[in-house]
Design a protein around this motif. Structure first.
Motif, mmCIF file in Angstrom:
data_model
loop_
_atom_site.group_PDB
_atom_site.id
_atom_site.type_symbol
_atom_site.label_atom_id
_atom_site.label_comp_id
_atom_site.label_asym_id
_atom_site.label_seq_id
_atom_site.Cartn_x
_atom_site.Cartn_y
_atom_site.Cartn_z
ATOM 1 N N PRO A 127 -35.676 64.552 -36.919
ATOM 2 C CA PRO A 127 -34.950 65.516 -37.749
ATOM 3 C C PRO A 127 -35.654 65.751 -39.078
ATOM 4 O O PRO A 127 -36.200 64.817 -39.672
ATOM 5 N N GLY A 128 -35.685 67.003 -39.532
ATOM 6 C CA GLY A 128 -36.257 67.317 -40.831
ATOM 7 C C GLY A 128 -37.282 68.428 -40.764
ATOM 8 O O GLY A 128 -37.583 68.981 -39.703
ATOM 9 N N THR A 129 -37.820 68.753 -41.938
ATOM 10 C CA THR A 129 -38.800 69.820 -42.103
ATOM 11 C C THR A 129 -40.114 69.224 -42.597
ATOM 12 O O THR A 129 -40.114 68.388 -43.500
ATOM 13 N N PRO A 130 -41.273 69.626 -42.049
ATOM 14 C CA PRO A 130 -42.558 69.026 -42.435
ATOM 15 C C PRO A 130 -42.843 69.135 -43.926
ATOM 16 O O PRO A 130 -42.640 70.178 -44.537
ATOM 17 N N SER A 131 -43.330 68.023 -44.490
ATOM 18 C CA SER A 131 -43.702 68.013 -45.901
ATOM 19 C C SER A 131 -45.121 67.485 -46.102
ATOM 20 O O SER A 131 -45.971 68.177 -46.639
ATOM 21 N N ARG A 132 -45.391 66.239 -45.682
ATOM 22 C CA ARG A 132 -46.713 65.630 -45.837
ATOM 23 C C ARG A 132 -47.103 64.905 -44.556
ATOM 24 O O ARG A 132 -46.256 64.492 -43.779
ATOM 25 N N GLY A 133 -48.414 64.709 -44.376
ATOM 26 C CA GLY A 133 -48.897 63.957 -43.231
ATOM 27 C C GLY A 133 -50.280 63.396 -43.501
ATOM 28 O O GLY A 133 -51.077 64.004 -44.206
ATOM 29 N N ARG A 134 -50.569 62.227 -42.936
ATOM 30 C CA ARG A 134 -51.863 61.587 -43.107
ATOM 31 C C ARG A 134 -52.165 60.708 -41.889
ATOM 32 O O ARG A 134 -51.270 60.262 -41.178
ATOM 33 N N VAL A 135 -53.456 60.435 -41.694
ATOM 34 C CA VAL A 135 -53.939 59.493 -40.689
ATOM 35 C C VAL A 135 -54.709 58.409 -41.427
ATOM 36 O O VAL A 135 -55.471 58.702 -42.366
ATOM 37 N N SER A 136 -54.522 57.145 -41.039
ATOM 38 C CA SER A 136 -55.249 56.062 -41.707
ATOM 39 C C SER A 136 -56.743 56.200 -41.458
ATOM 40 O O SER A 136 -57.175 56.791 -40.471
ATOM 41 N N PRO A 137 -57.591 55.651 -42.356
ATOM 42 C CA PRO A 137 -59.043 55.783 -42.218
ATOM 43 C C PRO A 137 -59.589 55.271 -40.892
ATOM 44 O O PRO A 137 -60.617 55.762 -40.419
#
Length: 332
Positions: A127-137
């Motif tokens: 549930p929710g709206t996209p805000s931030r995203g990352r992948v670990s190194p």
């Protein structure tokens, strides 16, 4: 203090309102002709050296799709894949696509993990709206932040929810809000705690994030295995750890003006020295490091870059783009 809290709440209201409408807006943009030079339907590998991956926001039929240009010559025609995302990130052969489900209320997001050739590995519906995203190194962990409505503890009726998926073990943390936090040397408890903007260290075990509580924001340093964190600095939002693991780029609140509240800055973790960057416009983004000396970020017009030491001036990399990600960030 009351005025400050109200200012923070008002700012978040604006951001959430924009985020809620973002998915709907992003799926109905432009005409039958792309407004920039595009090579459509091309295979894309997130491990191809010397490229800048980003979400195409130029007007036209390829709006919202993953695109790539050479970092050294970003003005070249962009190669556009068939993958559509609202937020995108990649590292070490793993890609993350956050895609808002269109026409769904309450809002739902597909958290999609892909391999180096953009083949889907796993999909989680949250549930929710996209805000931030990352992948670990190391490519083993993926992170996201979603705007979520209806949490009872949130005075405004919404909050952020940050989660982590461990690809090696399959463990899914839908929210890190139960993480133990130390603030000013003491265990900290509060029903209004929110986290967002996770960024992982090269070892894949340590990460940094923003904690919001009582109208303030803090940079926290966390241990993924121990599931505990310590607040180390106030007034830090959306941190992004440099490839060498020594500095954090972030947005710093410098004004109560809701139209321009932030400045990009870099914090040296060892010395505590803080440097405001040459970009003087307000940037509402989690910056990305192109290398150890350059920070990239999204503005309404497109993707820009600025030296990480406070020198020089901001320069436009890509007109009509967002969610920049350099792949690979460094050789392994």
């Amino acid at each position: 203090m009351k005025a400050r809290v109200l200012g923070v709440v008002a700012a978040v209201v604006v951001l959430v309102a924009a985020a809620v409408g973002y998915g709907i807006f992003s799926r109905d943009r432009g005409s039958d002709v792309n407004s920039v030079a595009v090579v459509s339907g091309q295979p894309v590998s997130v491990q191809e050296k010397g490229q800048l991956l980003f979400r195409n926001t130029a007007e036209g039929p390829d709006f919202g799709r993953l695109a790539t240009v050479p970092v050294a010559s970003p003005g070249e025609p962009r190669k556009v894949s068939g993958l559509s995302c609202d937020r995108f990130a990649a590292s070490a052969g793993t890609a993350l696509c956050l895609a808002a489900q269109p026409g769904v209320l309450p809002p739902m997001t597909d958290v999609i993990v892909l391999d180096k050739d953009l083949n889907e590995i796993r999909r989680v519906e949250l549930p929710g709206t996209p805000s931030r995203g990352r992948v670990s190194p190391d490519g083993e962990l993926v992170y996201w932040t979603l705007f979520v409505s209806g949490d009872s503890y949130a005075a405004t009726g919404f909050s952020t929810r940050a989660g982590i998926l461990d690809l090696a073990s399959g463990q899914l943390l839908k929210s890190i809000e139960e993480m133990t936090v130390t603030l000013d040397g003491k265990r900290y408890y509060s029903s209004d705690v929110n986290f967002w903007g996770i960024t992982f260290a090269p070892d894949g075990k340590r990460f940094y994030a923003t904690m919001g509580t009582k109208g303030k924001t803090y940079l926290v340093e966390a241990d993924y295995e121990k599931y505990s964190a310590t607040a180390i600095r106030e007034n830090v939002e959306c941190p992004s750890l440099s490839p060498d693991g020594k500095r954090v780029a972030f947005k710093k609140r410098v004004s109560a003006d809701l139209a321009a509240p932030w400045r990009l800055a870099v914090l040296d973790l060892a010395s505590g020295k803080e440097t405001l960057l040459a970009e003087t416009r307000s940037v509402d983004d989690q910056a990305a490091w192109l290398d150890d000396s350059t920070v990239a970020y999204g503005l309404e017009s497109g993707i820009w870059a600025v030296p990480a030491d406070g020198s020089g001036a901001a320069r436009e990399l890509v007109r009509g783009g967002s969610s920049p990600s350099a792949a690979p960030p460094r050789d392994r």
